[in-house]
Design a protein around this motif. Structure first.
Motif, PDB file in Angstrom:
ATOM      1  N   PRO A 128     -15.986  44.019  48.636  1.00 44.05           N
ATOM      2  CA  PRO A 128     -14.851  43.530  47.854  1.00 44.05           C
ATOM      3  C   PRO A 128     -15.123  43.758  46.360  1.00 44.05           C
ATOM      4  O   PRO A 128     -16.269  43.737  45.925  1.00 44.05           O
ATOM      5  N   PRO A 129     -14.092  44.009  45.605  1.00 47.89           N
ATOM      6  CA  PRO A 129     -14.287  44.283  44.182  1.00 47.89           C
ATOM      7  C   PRO A 129     -14.867  43.054  43.482  1.00 47.89           C
ATOM      8  O   PRO A 129     -14.538  41.916  43.814  1.00 47.89           O
ATOM      9  N   ALA A 130     -15.724  43.329  42.522  1.00 50.11           N
ATOM     10  CA  ALA A 130     -16.333  42.245  41.748  1.00 50.11           C
ATOM     11  C   ALA A 130     -15.289  41.675  40.801  1.00 50.11           C
ATOM     12  O   ALA A 130     -14.430  42.400  40.288  1.00 50.11           O
ATOM     13  N   PRO A 131     -15.310  40.345  40.544  1.00 51.45           N
ATOM     14  CA  PRO A 131     -14.328  39.763  39.625  1.00 51.45           C
ATOM     15  C   PRO A 131     -14.558  40.286  38.202  1.00 51.45           C
ATOM     16  O   PRO A 131     -15.685  40.547  37.797  1.00 51.45           O
ATOM     17  N   ARG A 136     -11.166  33.688  35.711  1.00 50.41           N
ATOM     18  CA  ARG A 136     -11.497  32.395  36.285  1.00 50.41           C
ATOM     19  C   ARG A 136     -11.675  32.520  37.797  1.00 50.41           C
ATOM     20  O   ARG A 136     -10.974  33.268  38.454  1.00 50.41           O
ATOM     21  N   SER A 137     -12.636  31.792  38.282  1.00 46.26           N
ATOM     22  CA  SER A 137     -12.815  31.789  39.720  1.00 46.26           C
ATOM     23  C   SER A 137     -11.755  30.910  40.339  1.00 46.26           C
ATOM     24  O   SER A 137     -11.261  29.987  39.713  1.00 46.26           O
ATOM     25  N   PRO A 138     -11.349  31.194  41.554  1.00 45.46           N
ATOM     26  CA  PRO A 138     -10.294  30.399  42.187  1.00 45.46           C
ATOM     27  C   PRO A 138     -10.719  28.938  42.307  1.00 45.46           C
ATOM     28  O   PRO A 138     -11.872  28.610  42.507  1.00 45.46           O
TER      29      PRO A 138
END
Length: 140
Positions: A128-131, A136-138
């Motif tokens: 999965p793509p890195a943030p 902001r994290s969910p």
């Protein structure tokens, strides 16, 4: 007492005797059939085949011979099965074995080698793509 009374067999015994005689005759034919098989195959059948075609044909003939051998074994388990196996499957089996032998001889004569099939690479799902930075994290 007449001679005809000595020659009379009950119907069931006559049928049994006839089946045994037929089975004996057919088993003699089966032993002879293995040596006569090549006589019923065209010796030039595979002359124009390349190695890839011969490989496919060899596999097909081996599968057919194994299938017929299995059918013969299955038929022999039933009542009168040896006779059924001989009548129904023996000629096809002898023909398939003769064709298999001819394909094998042509394979060796052409100095063919088995095709090595490489195992397919395992499929790995993408990570999965890195943030992104500063995102902001969910909320939990």
């Amino acid at each position: 007492m007449s001679i005809s009374s000595f020659l009379y067999l009950p119907p069931r015994a006559a049928v049994t005797a006839a089946l045994l005689a037929l089975g004996g005759l057919l088993s003699g034919c089966a032993q002879m059939g293995e040596t006569l098989g090549p006589a019923f195959v065209d010796p030039a059948k595979y002359d124009l085949y390349d190695c890839k075609q011969l490989e496919t044909e060899r596999a097909a003939q081996a599968a057919r011979a194994a299938e017929l051998q299995g059918l013969m074994a299955k038929a022999e388990t039933g009542a009168g099965g040896a006779v059924v196996a001989e009548v129904a499957y023996r000629n096809d089996y002898v023909s398939a074995r003769a064709q298999q032998k001819l394909a094998d001889e042509t394979w060796r004569r052409n100095k063919c080698h088995e095709t090595i099939v490489a195992a397919p690479a395992p499929i790995v799902p993408p990570a999965p793509p890195a943030p992104a930075r500063g995102a902001r994290s969910p909320a939990r």
